[in-house]
Design an enzyme around this catalytic site. Structure first.
Site, PDB file in Angstrom:
ATOM      1  N   ALA A  66       8.161  -4.922 -11.424  1.00  0.00           N
ATOM      2  CA  ALA A  66       7.880  -6.169 -10.712  1.00  0.00           C
ATOM      3  C   ALA A  66       8.706  -6.170  -9.428  1.00  0.00           C
ATOM      4  O   ALA A  66       9.774  -5.544  -9.366  1.00  0.00           O
ATOM      5  CB  ALA A  66       8.255  -7.352 -11.586  1.00  0.00           C
ATOM      6  N   GLU A  70       4.909  -0.925 -18.267  1.00  0.00           N
ATOM      7  CA  GLU A  70       4.054  -1.870 -19.010  1.00  0.00           C
ATOM      8  C   GLU A  70       2.582  -1.721 -18.606  1.00  0.00           C
ATOM      9  O   GLU A  70       1.685  -1.804 -19.442  1.00  0.00           O
ATOM     10  CB  GLU A  70       4.537  -3.299 -18.755  1.00  0.00           C
ATOM     11  CG  GLU A  70       5.905  -3.558 -19.362  1.00  0.00           C
ATOM     12  CD  GLU A  70       6.485  -4.893 -18.938  1.00  0.00           C
ATOM     13  OE1 GLU A  70       6.831  -5.043 -17.747  1.00  0.00           O
ATOM     14  OE2 GLU A  70       6.572  -5.791 -19.779  1.00  0.00           O
ATOM     15  N   GLY A  78       7.534  -3.228 -15.062  1.00  0.00           N
ATOM     16  CA  GLY A  78       6.103  -3.540 -15.061  1.00  0.00           C
ATOM     17  C   GLY A  78       5.222  -2.318 -14.881  1.00  0.00           C
ATOM     18  O   GLY A  78       4.047  -2.335 -15.277  1.00  0.00           O
ATOM     19  N   GLU A 120      14.714  -3.883 -17.285  1.00  0.00           N
ATOM     20  CA  GLU A 120      14.862  -5.321 -17.028  1.00  0.00           C
ATOM     21  C   GLU A 120      16.209  -5.871 -17.490  1.00  0.00           C
ATOM     22  O   GLU A 120      16.769  -6.787 -16.880  1.00  0.00           O
ATOM     23  CB  GLU A 120      13.735  -6.114 -17.712  1.00  0.00           C
ATOM     24  CG  GLU A 120      12.367  -5.923 -17.101  1.00  0.00           C
ATOM     25  CD  GLU A 120      11.598  -4.716 -17.632  1.00  0.00           C
ATOM     26  OE1 GLU A 120      12.204  -3.867 -18.327  1.00  0.00           O
ATOM     27  OE2 GLU A 120      10.398  -4.624 -17.334  1.00  0.00           O
TER      28      GLU A 120
HETATM   29  N1  COA Z   1      11.042  -4.342  -6.423  1.00  0.00           N
HETATM   30  C1  COA Z   1      11.149  -4.434  -5.074  1.00  0.00           C
HETATM   31  N2  COA Z   1      11.444  -3.394  -4.292  1.00  0.00           N
HETATM   32  C2  COA Z   1      11.611  -2.209  -4.890  1.00  0.00           C
HETATM   33  C3  COA Z   1      11.516  -2.032  -6.270  1.00  0.00           C
HETATM   34  C4  COA Z   1      11.207  -3.172  -7.051  1.00  0.00           C
HETATM   35  N3  COA Z   1      11.076  -3.100  -8.375  1.00  0.00           N
HETATM   36  N4  COA Z   1      11.773  -0.739  -6.580  1.00  0.00           N
HETATM   37  C5  COA Z   1      11.993  -0.122  -5.407  1.00  0.00           C
HETATM   38  N5  COA Z   1      11.909  -0.997  -4.386  1.00  0.00           N
HETATM   39  C6  COA Z   1      12.084  -0.738  -2.954  1.00  0.00           C
HETATM   40  C7  COA Z   1      13.553  -0.590  -2.592  1.00  0.00           C
HETATM   41  O1  COA Z   1      14.167  -1.860  -2.412  1.00  0.00           O
HETATM   42  C8  COA Z   1      13.432   0.197  -1.307  1.00  0.00           C
HETATM   43  O2  COA Z   1      13.044  -0.673  -0.277  1.00  0.00           O
HETATM   44  P1  COA Z   1      13.773  -0.582   1.179  1.00  0.00           P
HETATM   45  O3  COA Z   1      13.473   0.824   1.659  1.00  0.00           O
HETATM   46  O4  COA Z   1      13.087  -1.639   1.984  1.00  0.00           O
HETATM   47  O5  COA Z   1      15.222  -0.811   0.929  1.00  0.00           O
HETATM   48  C9  COA Z   1      12.255   1.129  -1.577  1.00  0.00           C
HETATM   49  O6  COA Z   1      11.509   0.506  -2.637  1.00  0.00           O
HETATM   50  C10 COA Z   1      12.668   2.516  -2.032  1.00  0.00           C
HETATM   51  O7  COA Z   1      13.503   2.366  -3.173  1.00  0.00           O
HETATM   52  P2  COA Z   1      14.972   3.026  -3.271  1.00  0.00           P
HETATM   53  O8  COA Z   1      15.749   2.242  -4.291  1.00  0.00           O
HETATM   54  O9  COA Z   1      15.569   3.173  -1.922  1.00  0.00           O
HETATM   55  O10 COA Z   1      14.600   4.477  -3.839  1.00  0.00           O
HETATM   56  P3  COA Z   1      15.503   5.416  -4.746  1.00  0.00           P
HETATM   57  O11 COA Z   1      14.799   6.718  -4.832  1.00  0.00           O
HETATM   58  O12 COA Z   1      16.918   5.402  -4.279  1.00  0.00           O
HETATM   59  O13 COA Z   1      15.486   4.748  -6.213  1.00  0.00           O
HETATM   60  C11 COA Z   1      14.479   3.693  -8.126  1.00  0.00           C
HETATM   61  C12 COA Z   1      14.294   4.652  -6.939  1.00  0.00           C
HETATM   62  C13 COA Z   1      13.107   3.522  -8.774  1.00  0.00           C
HETATM   63  C14 COA Z   1      15.456   4.286  -9.152  1.00  0.00           C
HETATM   64  C15 COA Z   1      15.018   2.336  -7.621  1.00  0.00           C
HETATM   65  O14 COA Z   1      14.201   1.901  -6.527  1.00  0.00           O
HETATM   66  C16 COA Z   1      15.012   1.234  -8.646  1.00  0.00           C
HETATM   67  O15 COA Z   1      15.867   1.216  -9.523  1.00  0.00           O
HETATM   68  N6  COA Z   1      14.051   0.284  -8.554  1.00  0.00           N
HETATM   69  C17 COA Z   1      14.005  -0.875  -9.394  1.00  0.00           C
HETATM   70  C18 COA Z   1      13.473  -0.520 -10.751  1.00  0.00           C
HETATM   71  C19 COA Z   1      13.482  -1.739 -11.646  1.00  0.00           C
HETATM   72  O16 COA Z   1      14.509  -2.281 -11.978  1.00  0.00           O
HETATM   73  N7  COA Z   1      12.281  -2.154 -12.068  1.00  0.00           N
HETATM   74  C20 COA Z   1      12.107  -3.258 -12.957  1.00  0.00           C
HETATM   75  C21 COA Z   1      11.945  -4.516 -12.231  1.00  0.00           C
HETATM   76  S1  COA Z   1      11.737  -5.875 -13.360  1.00  0.00           S
END
Ligand code: COA
Length: 259
Positions: A65, A113, A110, A133
């Site tokens: 999400a 999911e 999500g 989450e």
């Molecule tokens: N919601 C909003 N933005 C997200 C996102 C999410 N769930 N997951 C990634 N992004 C965005 C980042 O903020 C970043 O945006 P920016 O370039 O404007 O700063 C872009 O996507 C790239 O992500 P980044 O974190 O820089 O890549 P990474 O390779 O370092 O890490 C992940 C990848 C997937 C490990 C990391 O993005 C992450 O942990 N995301 C969240 C996962 C999560 O908690 N999901 C459950 C949500 S309920």
């Protein structure tokens, strides 16, 4: 609705729906959820489409999400958000046409999911799965607490849910979260091949299989077996059953019409 955050491409009876916000790792904001709902309704209602592949653009399937939207929600609106997403995911799960998730990269929160709401999951070697989450002070809201234990068992599901850890595609395969792992270049061809193998079968039987497995899963065994027998009986009255059995006996390929 014209799509902004997803792309839908139809080719030879297969609709490929691609979540297309690669700069945000395809995070599910309100718009993506609404467009996914619109897209699945459209392909289910489109007689030229027999099956669906769901994938993501860039290096993610869906990274969860959209956390920037989540941040703004309180108790009442967050419950509504969860229920709206659950409803859309359920439409994928109950699609009478097969839906295959082609998980190309991160399938987190999500995203995991959404993949679990699809009928079959294929993963690229680079796919990563998790329900993080808990690290945000939340729990999954799009069905993860329920579908994950059903797919991988309660102990493994609780491990993933409570630690929020990320697992790779091979581990996801080992625990039964995905059906198959393939090299990334072969992901879409493999998904296409699988959907086409399903499309070679009788469409009414395919739709009934999805319904009986889904509806029977939460029912008592007795009720589920009755459901199965009823569907079996109904299918026996279809043209496709006559064609399928005749084709076998005449040693030829069946030509199903979906009637
Ligand atoms: N919601 C909003 N933005 C997200 C996102 C999410 N769930 N997951 C990634 N992004 C965005 C980042 O903020 C970043 O945006 P920016 O370039 O404007 O700063 C872009 O996507 C790239 O992500 P980044 O974190 O820089 O890549 P990474 O390779 O370092 O890490 C992940 C990848 C997937 C490990 C990391 O993005 C992450 O942990 N995301 C969240 C996962 C999560 O908690 N999901 C459950 C949500 S309920």
């Amino acid at each position: 609705m014209s799509y902004e955050t997803i792309a839908v491409q139809i080719s030879d009876r297969v609709a490929t729906i691609t979540v297309n916000r690669p700069d945000k790792l395809n995070a599910l904001n309100d718009r993506v959820i609404a467009e996914l709902g619109e897209a699945i309704d459209n392909v289910v209602g489109d007689n030229s489409v027999g099956g669906v592949i769901l994938t993501g653009a860039g290096r993610a399937f869906v990274a969860g999400a959209d956390i920037s939207e989540l941040e703004k929600h309180g108790a009442v609106s967050a419950k509504q958000l969860a229920q709206t997403g659950q409803d859309v995911f359920r439409r994928f799960e109950y699609s009478p046409k097969p839906v295959i998730a082609a998980v190309n990269g991160f399938a987190l929160g999500g995203g995991c999911e959404l993949a679990m709401a699809c009928h079959i999951r294929l993963a690229s070697e680079f796919a990563k799965f998790g329900q993080p989450e808990v690290k945000l002070g939340l729990i999954p809201g799009y069905g993860g607490t329920q579908r994950l234990p059903r797919l991988v068992g309660r102990g493994r599901a609780l491990q993933l849910l409570l630690t929020g850890e990320m697992i790779d595609a091979n581990e996801a395969y080992r625990i039964g979260l995905v059906n198959r792992v393939v090299p990334s270049t072969e992901l879409l061809p493999a998904a296409n091949e699988m959907v086409r193998a399903i499309l070679a079968n009788a469409p009414v039987a395919v739709a009934n299989l999805i319904e009986v497995v889904n509806c029977g899963y939460g029912a008592t065994l007795e009720d589920a077996l009755t459901l199965e027998a009823t569907a079996f009986g109904l299918l026996a009255a279809t043209d496709d059953k006559r064609e399928g059995t005749r084709a076998f006996l005449e040693k030829r390929v069946a030509r199903f019409t979906g009637a």
